[in-house]
Design an enzyme around this catalytic site. Structure first.
Site, PDB file in Angstrom:
ATOM      1  N   GLN A  81       0.972  -1.029   0.037  1.00 45.46           N
ATOM      2  CA  GLN A  81       0.171   0.064   0.061  1.00 45.46           C
ATOM      3  C   GLN A  81       1.042   1.195   0.045  1.00 45.46           C
ATOM      4  O   GLN A  81       1.532   1.565   1.095  1.00 45.46           O
ATOM      5  CB  GLN A  81      -0.865  -0.032   1.204  1.00 45.46           C
ATOM      6  N   SER A 123      12.008   2.955   1.295  1.00 48.06           N
ATOM      7  CA  SER A 123      11.768   4.206   0.678  1.00 48.06           C
ATOM      8  C   SER A 123      12.226   5.193   1.337  1.00 48.06           C
ATOM      9  O   SER A 123      12.460   5.296   2.634  1.00 48.06           O
ATOM     10  CB  SER A 123      10.119   4.245   1.045  1.00 48.06           C
ATOM     11  N   GLU A 125      10.668   7.550   2.283  1.00 46.12           N
ATOM     12  CA  GLU A 125       9.896   8.232   3.443  1.00 46.12           C
ATOM     13  C   GLU A 125      10.353   7.654   4.730  1.00 46.12           C
ATOM     14  O   GLU A 125      10.016   8.265   5.881  1.00 46.12           O
ATOM     15  CB  GLU A 125       8.344   7.625   3.174  1.00 46.12           C
ATOM     16  N   TYR A 147       2.933   4.892   6.751  1.00 42.79           N
ATOM     17  CA  TYR A 147       3.552   4.156   5.606  1.00 42.79           C
ATOM     18  C   TYR A 147       5.083   4.042   5.969  1.00 42.79           C
ATOM     19  O   TYR A 147       5.743   2.948   5.718  1.00 42.79           O
ATOM     20  CB  TYR A 147       3.182   4.978   4.157  1.00 42.79           C
ATOM     21  N   LYS A 151       7.376   1.027   6.352  1.00 44.21           N
ATOM     22  CA  LYS A 151       8.911   0.734   5.459  1.00 44.21           C
ATOM     23  C   LYS A 151      10.024   0.608   6.403  1.00 44.21           C
ATOM     24  O   LYS A 151      10.847  -0.201   5.974  1.00 44.21           O
ATOM     25  CB  LYS A 151       8.841   1.859   4.384  1.00 44.21           C
TER      26      LYS A 151
HETATM   27  P1  NAP Z   1       2.096   1.258  -7.149  1.00 42.56           P
HETATM   28  O1  NAP Z   1       2.243   2.112  -8.332  1.00 42.56           O
HETATM   29  O2  NAP Z   1       1.304   1.860  -6.053  1.00 42.56           O
HETATM   30  O3  NAP Z   1       2.111  -0.363  -7.146  1.00 42.56           O
HETATM   31  C1  NAP Z   1       1.941  -1.082  -6.041  1.00 42.56           C
HETATM   32  C2  NAP Z   1       1.558  -2.519  -6.442  1.00 42.56           C
HETATM   33  O4  NAP Z   1       1.359  -3.335  -5.144  1.00 42.56           O
HETATM   34  C3  NAP Z   1       0.274  -2.809  -7.350  1.00 42.56           C
HETATM   35  O5  NAP Z   1       0.853  -3.572  -8.237  1.00 42.56           O
HETATM   36  C4  NAP Z   1      -0.745  -3.290  -6.150  1.00 42.56           C
HETATM   37  O6  NAP Z   1      -1.420  -4.246  -6.941  1.00 42.56           O
HETATM   38  C5  NAP Z   1       0.218  -4.171  -5.343  1.00 42.56           C
HETATM   39  N1  NAP Z   1      -0.165  -4.741  -4.059  1.00 42.56           N
HETATM   40  C6  NAP Z   1      -0.794  -4.035  -3.088  1.00 42.56           C
HETATM   41  N2  NAP Z   1      -1.157  -4.724  -1.996  1.00 42.56           N
HETATM   42  C7  NAP Z   1      -1.002  -5.881  -2.459  1.00 42.56           C
HETATM   43  C8  NAP Z   1      -0.919  -7.144  -1.777  1.00 42.56           C
HETATM   44  N3  NAP Z   1      -1.874  -7.166  -0.768  1.00 42.56           N
HETATM   45  N4  NAP Z   1      -0.741  -8.369  -2.265  1.00 42.56           N
HETATM   46  C9  NAP Z   1      -0.439  -8.268  -3.692  1.00 42.56           C
HETATM   47  N5  NAP Z   1      -0.272  -7.306  -4.258  1.00 42.56           N
HETATM   48  C10 NAP Z   1      -0.304  -6.093  -3.816  1.00 42.56           C
HETATM   49  O7  NAP Z   1       3.753   1.460  -6.295  1.00 42.56           O
HETATM   50  P2  NAP Z   1       5.027   1.631  -7.256  1.00 42.56           P
HETATM   51  O8  NAP Z   1       5.175   3.299  -7.105  1.00 42.56           O
HETATM   52  O9  NAP Z   1       5.244   1.088  -8.212  1.00 42.56           O
HETATM   53  O10 NAP Z   1       6.159   1.313  -6.172  1.00 42.56           O
HETATM   54  C11 NAP Z   1       6.526  -0.143  -6.005  1.00 42.56           C
HETATM   55  C12 NAP Z   1       7.166  -0.406  -4.522  1.00 42.56           C
HETATM   56  O11 NAP Z   1       8.249   0.731  -4.269  1.00 42.56           O
HETATM   57  C13 NAP Z   1       6.101   0.054  -3.482  1.00 42.56           C
HETATM   58  O12 NAP Z   1       6.515  -0.914  -2.461  1.00 42.56           O
HETATM   59  C14 NAP Z   1       6.384   1.333  -3.121  1.00 42.56           C
HETATM   60  O13 NAP Z   1       6.096   1.447  -1.638  1.00 42.56           O
HETATM   61  C15 NAP Z   1       7.938   1.205  -3.157  1.00 42.56           C
HETATM   62  N6  NAP Z   1       8.299   2.733  -3.494  1.00 42.56           N
HETATM   63  C16 NAP Z   1       8.071   3.522  -4.391  1.00 42.56           C
HETATM   64  C17 NAP Z   1       8.688   4.767  -4.784  1.00 42.56           C
HETATM   65  C18 NAP Z   1       8.193   5.655  -5.515  1.00 42.56           C
HETATM   66  O14 NAP Z   1       8.541   6.721  -5.734  1.00 42.56           O
HETATM   67  N7  NAP Z   1       7.475   5.074  -6.599  1.00 42.56           N
HETATM   68  C19 NAP Z   1       9.804   5.227  -3.870  1.00 42.56           C
HETATM   69  C20 NAP Z   1      10.085   4.384  -2.856  1.00 42.56           C
HETATM   70  C21 NAP Z   1       9.668   3.128  -2.586  1.00 42.56           C
HETATM   71  P3  NAP Z   1      -3.191  -3.788  -7.340  1.00 42.56           P
HETATM   72  O15 NAP Z   1      -2.744  -3.274  -8.711  1.00 42.56           O
HETATM   73  O16 NAP Z   1      -3.709  -4.633  -7.071  1.00 42.56           O
HETATM   74  O17 NAP Z   1      -3.436  -2.472  -6.597  1.00 42.56           O
HETATM   75  O1  G4F Z   2       3.549  12.463  -4.515  1.00 42.44           O
HETATM   76  P1  G4F Z   2       3.300  12.311  -3.293  1.00 42.44           P
HETATM   77  O2  G4F Z   2       1.914  11.762  -2.708  1.00 42.44           O
HETATM   78  O3  G4F Z   2       4.536  11.314  -2.765  1.00 42.44           O
HETATM   79  P2  G4F Z   2       5.114  10.921  -1.412  1.00 42.44           P
HETATM   80  O4  G4F Z   2       4.144  11.117  -0.148  1.00 42.44           O
HETATM   81  O5  G4F Z   2       6.385  11.627  -1.327  1.00 42.44           O
HETATM   82  O6  G4F Z   2       5.441   9.516  -1.500  1.00 42.44           O
HETATM   83  C1  G4F Z   2       6.014   8.857  -2.514  1.00 42.44           C
HETATM   84  O7  G4F Z   2       7.327   8.651  -2.521  1.00 42.44           O
HETATM   85  C2  G4F Z   2       8.062   7.771  -1.428  1.00 42.44           C
HETATM   86  C3  G4F Z   2       9.495   7.895  -1.442  1.00 42.44           C
HETATM   87  O8  G4F Z   2       9.814   9.194  -0.931  1.00 42.44           O
HETATM   88  C4  G4F Z   2       7.366   6.242  -1.730  1.00 42.44           C
HETATM   89  F1  G4F Z   2       7.859   5.649  -0.973  1.00 42.44           F
HETATM   90  C5  G4F Z   2       5.735   6.541  -1.857  1.00 42.44           C
HETATM   91  O9  G4F Z   2       5.263   5.172  -1.945  1.00 42.44           O
HETATM   92  C6  G4F Z   2       5.350   7.514  -2.804  1.00 42.44           C
HETATM   93  O10 G4F Z   2       5.581   6.588  -4.003  1.00 42.44           O
HETATM   94  O11 G4F Z   2       3.773  13.591  -2.324  1.00 42.44           O
HETATM   95  C7  G4F Z   2       4.545  14.311  -2.543  1.00 42.44           C
HETATM   96  C8  G4F Z   2       4.519  15.547  -1.852  1.00 42.44           C
HETATM   97  C9  G4F Z   2       4.113  15.590  -0.388  1.00 42.44           C
HETATM   98  O12 G4F Z   2       4.829  16.458   0.499  1.00 42.44           O
HETATM   99  C10 G4F Z   2       2.692  16.126  -0.265  1.00 42.44           C
HETATM  100  O13 G4F Z   2       2.342  16.815   0.675  1.00 42.44           O
HETATM  101  O14 G4F Z   2       3.610  16.477  -2.505  1.00 42.44           O
HETATM  102  C11 G4F Z   2       3.020  16.904  -1.643  1.00 42.44           C
HETATM  103  N1  G4F Z   2       1.598  17.457  -2.154  1.00 42.44           N
HETATM  104  C12 G4F Z   2       1.030  18.595  -2.298  1.00 42.44           C
HETATM  105  N2  G4F Z   2      -0.068  18.458  -2.700  1.00 42.44           N
HETATM  106  C13 G4F Z   2       0.573  16.454  -2.465  1.00 42.44           C
HETATM  107  C14 G4F Z   2      -0.516  17.342  -2.898  1.00 42.44           C
HETATM  108  N3  G4F Z   2       0.812  15.175  -2.633  1.00 42.44           N
HETATM  109  C15 G4F Z   2      -0.502  14.560  -3.181  1.00 42.44           C
HETATM  110  N4  G4F Z   2      -0.356  13.128  -3.222  1.00 42.44           N
HETATM  111  N5  G4F Z   2      -1.392  15.489  -3.669  1.00 42.44           N
HETATM  112  C16 G4F Z   2      -1.572  16.672  -3.538  1.00 42.44           C
HETATM  113  O15 G4F Z   2      -2.693  17.173  -4.107  1.00 42.44           O
END
Ligand code: NAP
Ligand code: G4F
Length: 328
Positions: A81, A123, A125, A147, A151
């Site tokens: 999530q 992450s 985060e 979250y 992590k």
């Molecule tokens: P995302 O687009 O939200 O994808 C999350 C995936 O997890 C989806 O395929 C979702 O499936 C699956 N999932 C959620 N709950 C599950 C469960 N209980 N069992 C099996 N599958 C489940 O995330 P992302 O941006 O690709 O990120 C990938 C990973 O990297 C995550 O762990 C995230 O927390 C981490 N991360 C992301 C970032 C970033 O900036 N993108 C940075 C640091 C770490 P559904 O399609 O069914 O929802």
């Molecule tokens: O895009 P965000 O929701 O990403 P956030 O919270 O940084 O988390 C993402 O990056 C993490 C890695 O550092 C991952 F682990 C996590 O799974 C996810 O992919 O928000 C970025 C920033 C925040 O500070 C938020 O307060 O944007 C600010 N923000 C301002 N207005 C907003 C908004 N964020 C969202 N989602 N929506 C707004 O309207």
């Protein structure tokens, strides 16, 4: 042919990682959870080249069965999530998926085959209220959301299984990474998608929360290369993956609206609904260790990232019309 299991294959990173591994000659197994309608938008283009299997991080039996049946050499645990605001609304469920889900997978590996190499999607985060700038592998954690706390658990249980059972388990501490496949509720995609809608006369305003928050934003396809490199090294370890640059949400708006020939100040509206109970104000990573040890470097700059995303949203809307689900 090496075989990899990807959890979270339907997500942003899972889809790019699967494409990357297929290009490297891997056999790819993608784990998906059961839903009433399929959600394969991001994997449709290569779905016939992978095996899709049903499993859930909440259900350990399903994980053990998948490992027994498919015998991967590498497991990339990307499922979670992953949306921070939802973690405040559903803190327990977030802990089940994002924290305990990691233990379920690690223990399934310990039970079935200890030679499997494991990647955990940790992450930036976890740094939260940051204790140093820039953040590196040794920076103490101070998470600011359920979250982030989940992590931190996932990170430490990965290290614990490495130290206790000698598993080849790596934790990749990835800073924010984005792409045209980013979910619509994350701020970058929310901005670029709404910019495209405004440009095409489909919307007038963009409602956002904290414009002062700063993030180190990279390009997701660059980051999945980092995940793979961690598992190809001769020793398991933990690495920061980041660009080393930080920009505010305001700067992202300026760049995105500017690229479309629009004035962001005429369209962006502050909305208290999008502020968080606790915020992460500043993230900027030092990926020096990944550069030195893994030879990893990002290729796409902040400016190019914004342009790639705005252009992709404009092209998709022009081609397919506006089927935007309303979020938030
Ligand atoms: P995302 O687009 O939200 O994808 C999350 C995936 O997890 C989806 O395929 C979702 O499936 C699956 N999932 C959620 N709950 C599950 C469960 N209980 N069992 C099996 N599958 C489940 O995330 P992302 O941006 O690709 O990120 C990938 C990973 O990297 C995550 O762990 C995230 O927390 C981490 N991360 C992301 C970032 C970033 O900036 N993108 C940075 C640091 C770490 P559904 O399609 O069914 O929802
Ligand atoms: O895009 P965000 O929701 O990403 P956030 O919270 O940084 O988390 C993402 O990056 C993490 C890695 O550092 C991952 F682990 C996590 O799974 C996810 O992919 O928000 C970025 C920033 C925040 O500070 C938020 O307060 O944007 C600010 N923000 C301002 N207005 C907003 C908004 N964020 C969202 N989602 N929506 C707004 O309207």
């Amino acid at each position: 042919m090496p075989k990899a299991l990807i959890t979270g294959i339907t997500g942003q990173d899972g889809s790019y990682l699967a494409e990357f591994l297929l290009d490297q000659g891997y056999e790819v197994v993608g784990m998906v959870r059961r839903t009433s309608t399929v959600n394969f938008d991001r994997i449709r283009q290569f779905q016939d080249r992978i095996a899709v299997v049903q499993g859930d991080l909440l259900d350990q039996v399903s994980l053990i069965n998948i490992l027994h049946e498919h015998r991967p050499q590498e497991v990339y645990n990307l499922a979670a999530q992953s949306f921070v605001p939802t973690s405040f609304e559903q803190p327990v469920l977030t802990g089940e998926f994002t924290a305990l889900g990691v233990t379920r997978m690690l223990d399934a590996i310990r039970t079935v085959d200890r030679s499997i190499r494991f990647y955990q999607a940790s992450s930036s985060e976890m740094f939260g209220k940051v204790h140093e700038v820039p953040q590196r592998e040794t920076t103490p954690f101070h998470p600011r959301s359920p979250y982030g706390v989940a992590k931190v658990y996932g990170h430490w249980i990965t290290i614990n299984y490495r130290e206790s059972y000698d598993l080849f388990a790596c934790s990749g501490i990835l800073f924010n990474h984005e792409s045209p496949r980013r979910g619509l509720e994350f701020v970058t995609r929310k901005i670029t998608h709404t910019v495209a809608r405004i440009k095409l006369g489909l919307a007038e305003e963009l409602r956002l929360g904290n414009l002062d928050a700063r993030r180190d934003w990279g390009f997701a396809p660059d980051y999945v290369r980092g995940m793979w490199r961690m598992l190809q090294h001769d020793r398991p370890d933990d690495y920061v993956i980041a660009t080393g640059e930080t920009h505010s949400v305001r700067e992202f708006c300026q760049e995105a609206f500017g690229h479309a020939g629009l004035d962001w100040e005429k369209h962006v509206v502050a909305d208290p609904r999008y502020f968080r109970p606790a915020e992460v104000d500043l993230l900027v990573g030092d990926a020096g260790k990944a550069a030195r040890v893994l030879g990893w470097k990002p290729a796409v700059t902040f400016r190019d990232l914004v342009r790639i995303m705005v252009d992709a949203d404009l092209a998709a809307l022009r081609q397919g019309g506006d089927h935007t689900p309303r979020v938030g």
